[in-house]
Design a protein around this motif. Structure first.
Motif, mmCIF file in Angstrom:
data_model
loop_
_atom_site.group_PDB
_atom_site.id
_atom_site.type_symbol
_atom_site.label_atom_id
_atom_site.label_comp_id
_atom_site.label_asym_id
_atom_site.label_seq_id
_atom_site.Cartn_x
_atom_site.Cartn_y
_atom_site.Cartn_z
ATOM 1 N N ARG A 154 0.876 -1.462 -0.062
ATOM 2 C CA ARG A 154 -0.083 0.047 0.156
ATOM 3 C C ARG A 154 0.753 1.346 0.069
ATOM 4 O O ARG A 154 2.082 1.132 0.414
ATOM 5 C CB ARG A 154 -0.863 0.051 1.259
ATOM 6 N N THR A 156 0.557 5.769 0.175
ATOM 7 C CA THR A 156 -0.054 7.143 0.848
ATOM 8 C C THR A 156 -0.130 7.760 -0.359
ATOM 9 O O THR A 156 0.939 8.271 -0.925
ATOM 10 C CB THR A 156 0.705 7.436 2.132
ATOM 11 N N HIS A 160 -4.052 9.478 2.100
ATOM 12 C CA HIS A 160 -4.993 8.164 2.237
ATOM 13 C C HIS A 160 -4.113 6.937 1.686
ATOM 14 O O HIS A 160 -3.295 7.200 0.768
ATOM 15 C CB HIS A 160 -6.164 8.383 1.298
ATOM 16 N N GLU A 161 -4.422 6.002 2.512
ATOM 17 C CA GLU A 161 -3.512 4.653 2.242
ATOM 18 C C GLU A 161 -4.333 3.987 0.979
ATOM 19 O O GLU A 161 -5.411 3.848 1.004
ATOM 20 C CB GLU A 161 -3.624 3.965 3.226
ATOM 21 N N VAL A 162 -3.585 3.649 -0.056
ATOM 22 C CA VAL A 162 -4.036 3.009 -1.285
ATOM 23 C C VAL A 162 -3.294 1.996 -1.508
ATOM 24 O O VAL A 162 -2.184 1.660 -1.484
ATOM 25 C CB VAL A 162 -3.906 3.893 -2.354
ATOM 26 N N LYS A 164 -4.566 -2.644 -3.041
ATOM 27 C CA LYS A 164 -5.708 -3.440 -3.908
ATOM 28 C C LYS A 164 -6.966 -3.286 -3.270
ATOM 29 O O LYS A 164 -6.996 -3.411 -1.933
ATOM 30 C CB LYS A 164 -5.168 -4.944 -3.670
ATOM 31 N N SER A 166 -8.721 -0.266 -3.358
ATOM 32 C CA SER A 166 -9.043 1.061 -3.220
ATOM 33 C C SER A 166 -9.693 1.566 -4.333
ATOM 34 O O SER A 166 -9.485 1.064 -5.325
ATOM 35 C CB SER A 166 -7.712 1.635 -2.868
ATOM 36 N N LYS A 167 -10.717 2.471 -4.258
ATOM 37 C CA LYS A 167 -11.247 3.154 -5.313
ATOM 38 C C LYS A 167 -10.565 4.508 -5.290
ATOM 39 O O LYS A 167 -10.258 5.268 -4.537
ATOM 40 C CB LYS A 167 -12.647 3.260 -4.828
ATOM 41 N N VAL A 168 -10.423 4.779 -6.775
ATOM 42 C CA VAL A 168 -9.576 6.321 -7.157
ATOM 43 C C VAL A 168 -10.419 6.688 -8.303
ATOM 44 O O VAL A 168 -10.889 6.136 -8.986
ATOM 45 C CB VAL A 168 -8.008 6.002 -7.294
ATOM 46 N N THR A 189 -10.693 0.609 -9.863
ATOM 47 C CA THR A 189 -10.390 -0.041 -8.871
ATOM 48 C C THR A 189 -8.951 -0.402 -8.687
ATOM 49 O O THR A 189 -8.387 -0.938 -9.891
ATOM 50 C CB THR A 189 -11.336 -1.329 -8.510
ATOM 51 N N PRO A 232 -7.538 9.604 -4.724
ATOM 52 C CA PRO A 232 -8.318 8.625 -3.662
ATOM 53 C C PRO A 232 -9.402 8.826 -3.394
ATOM 54 O O PRO A 232 -9.768 10.290 -3.144
ATOM 55 C CB PRO A 232 -7.403 8.437 -2.446
#
Length: 233
Positions: A154, A156, A160-162, A164, A166-168, A189, A232
């Protein structure tokens, strides 16, 4: 579960012409114009894509002549190359007597990527730092660095921590890939966090409203963006 594909009819007009240019070199300028003359006038993007020429490729061949590279012409031909105008197309050399006009940016003499021996859907660029293909075998040598794990790593972004899942929102800016315009502003995703040989991080993503997402995920074929190209959610 299966995949259903549907096509809509498209009316296309192709116009070609040749013009001999002044000078001692015998240069001929070719013009090729593809026009979508379909009568459909709707505004919904998914329906418009089914009736568009967004993925149209054109091949031009010569007998008794050679094409000059537009990207890297010989010095004497540079003025001729710079006078050419390419709209929504990227002409590149496939061979001396064969040119491909592609809707995406390619180098001269592109070839199928080595990790896609069975792929027959077009000509691909050799993968670069932003185009690492995620397959069953990682791009790095197995065991070379156990601390790297694309599926669990992951990073940052904007506090925000991003990683597998995560939505962006995709916000590509200043990149060379012309297809970025088609995904700008769309929700995606994150499928993996990748590290290239220069130590830079990149995100492999799938676009949420892409009807081919399941197929892309099954084949390990993703879109690739740097942390500066996403927002993010």
């Amino acid at each position: 579960d299966g995949v259903t594909r549907a096509w809509e009819p498209i009316d296309v007009r192709v116009r070609a012409s040749a013009e001999r240019l002044p000078g001692p070199y015998g240069v001929v300028r070719l013009r090729l114009r593809l026009e979508n003359t379909s009568g459909w006038t709707g505004e919904e993007r998914p329906e418009a894509l089914r009736r568009s020429l967004v993925a149209a490729h054109a091949l031009l061949g010569l007998t008794g002549g050679v094409f000059l590279s537009l990207a890297d012409p010989p010095e004497w031909a540079r003025p001729y190359a710079e006078a050419c105008e390419n709209l929504r197309a990227w002409p590149v050399l496939v061979a001396d007597d064969l040119m491909l006009s592609s809707p995406v940016i390619l180098r001269d003499r592109p070839h199928l990527a080595a990790e896609e021996p069975g792929e027959a859907t077009g000509v691909h660029e050799p993968p670069g730092p932003r185009a690492t293909t995620l397959t069953d075998r990682p791009w790095w040598e197995p065991g070379a660095d156990a601390s790297i794990s694309p599926e669990t790593d992951r990073i940052t972004i904007a506090g925000h921590e991003v990683g597998k899942g995560s939505k962006v929102r995709l916000t590509p800016d200043g990149r060379a890939d012309a297809q970025d315009m088609f995904v700008a502003g769309r929700i995606a995703t994150v499928e993996a966090v990748l590290l290239d040989v220069d130590g830079s991080r990149h995100l492999a993503v799938t676009v949420d409203d892409d009807p081919g997402t399941d197929l892309r995920r099954a084949q390990g074929r993703y879109w690739y963006f740097g942390p500066e190209d996403v927002e993010p959610l």
